[in-house]
Design an enzyme around this catalytic site. Structure first.
Site, PDB file in Angstrom:
ATOM      1  N   LEU A  14      37.228  38.017  47.528  1.00 10.70           N
ATOM      2  CA  LEU A  14      37.192  38.907  46.069  1.00 10.70           C
ATOM      3  C   LEU A  14      37.894  39.511  45.725  1.00 10.70           C
ATOM      4  CD1 LEU A  14      34.859  41.548  48.664  1.00 10.70           C
ATOM      5  CD2 LEU A  14      33.404  40.548  46.438  1.00 10.70           C
ATOM      6  N   HIS A  15      37.955  39.195  44.437  1.00 11.00           N
ATOM      7  CA  HIS A  15      39.326  39.632  43.090  1.00 11.00           C
ATOM      8  C   HIS A  15      38.785  39.857  42.024  1.00 11.00           C
ATOM      9  CE1 HIS A  15      38.278  35.333  42.153  1.00 11.00           C
ATOM     10  NE2 HIS A  15      39.517  35.773  41.243  1.00 11.00           N
ATOM     11  N   ARG A  16      38.096  40.219  41.876  1.00  6.54           N
ATOM     12  CA  ARG A  16      37.726  40.149  40.339  1.00  6.54           C
ATOM     13  C   ARG A  16      37.991  41.998  40.136  1.00  6.54           C
ATOM     14  NH1 ARG A  16      37.844  35.996  37.533  1.00  6.54           N
ATOM     15  NH2 ARG A  16      35.846  34.463  38.909  1.00  6.54           N
ATOM     16  N   ARG A  56      45.711  40.713  44.947  1.00  3.99           N
ATOM     17  CA  ARG A  56      45.519  41.912  43.864  1.00  3.99           C
ATOM     18  C   ARG A  56      44.371  42.424  44.589  1.00  3.99           C
ATOM     19  NH1 ARG A  56      43.247  43.634  38.844  1.00  3.99           N
ATOM     20  NH2 ARG A  56      43.778  41.526  37.802  1.00  3.99           N
TER      21      ARG A  56
END
Ligand code: UD1
Length: 365
Positions: free
Chosen positions: A200-202, A235
């Site tokens: 997950l990084h959005r 992030r």
């Protein structure tokens, strides 16, 4: 002919590798490779150059992180000098990251021809930074090299001339096919042969604390039923830490640093299910025939749903949990390989580029 490739961030590296290799095989082509430095951590950049056997960049712009405007502007300022010095005949840009749009803007203003690899994808969601990058890049590119045929309609609707569109297939799959025999599992003690791979990084999933907390809570619940391997993007790591949340040592939930390409392939291949918001993993799971649950409301890669193993669950965490149960009960989605995801997309790119340079008026695809 002098072809200059521009890459900057992790998802670019598996795309440039086979295209650079395809041009190396052809006579009369000189190549330059520019790394903007958008991604600079060893585990987001160097390891990919090594594993994918990409030559060392000829030029490193070292832009680093920043806001969208700062990052895009820094690439533009530094890349303009590169174009003036190197004077390429054609610039190849990849995917949808900030480095892609920045290099494209520079070339368009300087009258340098641009070919966009992975053109024509649309999520129709302009809150995604990548969608803005795709729209601008495709308006300005001279050659639009598309991975799947729905991209034709997307581009025609935006007024792109049909003559500029070339259906070449998906270069990510070239790399996957070449390197799958070398895929290797990272060492994770106590990992069984049933697990979910999570990435997950959005910004839409990790930047809003409430959303991120809900996702993490659901993953924790899922981990009671199915072990979880979660390579954490920088992030995401920063956002999780700012929630004051810490992963505890557990034999059910393994939060690990970002993996290399070969490790990521092995994890996907062995996973019972992949839970992700990555574009690349949606494609790779389709190529591998592994069920994928995408934590997004939309995808710019609908072929992974119509043909492949992908299911959109959005941010509906009950749906995510339900879909995992379905997969554990043996009702995972099967799929087939989309057209031209056959391992030869880069060869077609090299052919079409050289052909078009020789015969600029030729109509293709
Ligand atoms: C970028 C791409 C995204 C792609 C993703 C893959 C854009 C708009 N986004 O998102 O499309 O899916 O890469 O990883 O281009 N950071 C590090 N080390 C690095 C690079 C970044 O720690 O080497 C951290 C920094 O805190 C940085 C943050 O990650 O501010 C975000 O990096 P950035 O390149 O802006 O976007 P990504 O989220 O990585």
């Amino acid at each position: 002919m002098h072809v200059l490739h521009v890459v900057g961030a992790r998802p670019n590296f598996m795309k440039v590798a086979p295209v650079h290799a395809a041009f190396r095989k052809r006579a009369g082509v000189r190549q330059s490779l520019v790394h903007t430095g958008q991604h600079y951590d060893a585990n987001l950049s160097d390891i990919f150059f090594e594993q994918l056997q990409i030559p060392r960049p000829d030029v490193s712009l070292e832009v680093g992180s920043g806001s969208h405007a700062v990052q895009t502007a820094e690439v533009m300022i530094r890349f303009e000098k590169t174009i003036l010095e190197r004077k390429p005949d054609l610039v190849l840009v990849y995917g949808d990251v900030n480095s892609t749009v920045a290099a494209t803007l520079v070339c368009a203003k300087m009258g340098t021809k641009i070919a966009h690899v992975e053109a024509g994808l649309r999520s129709y969601d302009r809150t995604m930074p990548e969608e803005i990058n795709r729209l601008v890049t495709d308006q300005l590119a001279d050659m639009l090299l598309i991975p799947s045929d729905e991209a034709v309609g997307n581009l025609l609707r935006e007024g792109v001339a049909r003559e500029k569109i070339y259906f070449v297939g998906n270069v990510m799959i070239d790399t996957l096919r070449t390197l799958l025999p070398q895929a290797r599992m990272p060492e994770i003690p106590n990992l069984s042969d049933k697990f979910a791979l999570v990435t997950l990084h959005r910004p839409s999933n990790v930047d809003d604390p409430a959303t991120l907390k809900r996702i993490l809570a659901t993953l924790n619940t899922i981990s009671d039923r199915l072990q979880i391997v979660f390579p954490v993007h920088p992030r995401t790591k920063a956002r999780i830490e700012s929630l004051g949340y810490h992963f505890e040592d557990s034999t059910r939930f393994f939060a690990i640093p970002p993996t290399g390409y070969l490790e990521c392939l092995a994890l996907q291949q062995r996973a019972t299910v992949v839970i992700t918001d990555s574009g690349g993993l949606q494609e790779e799971t389709t190529a591998l025939g592994v069920p994928c649950l995408t934590v997004r409301e939309n995808t710019e890669r609908p072929v992974t749903i119509t043909h492949g193993t992908n299911t959109l669950v959005g941010t509906d965490m009950e749906l995510l949990s339900y879909e995992v149960s379905q997969i554990l009960a043996g009702h995972g989605k099967g799929g087939r390989i989309p057209p031209l995801w056959d391992g030869s997309a880069s060869e077609r790119i090299a052919d079409v580029v050289l052909d078009t340079q020789a015969m600029p008026q030729r109509r293709a695809a």
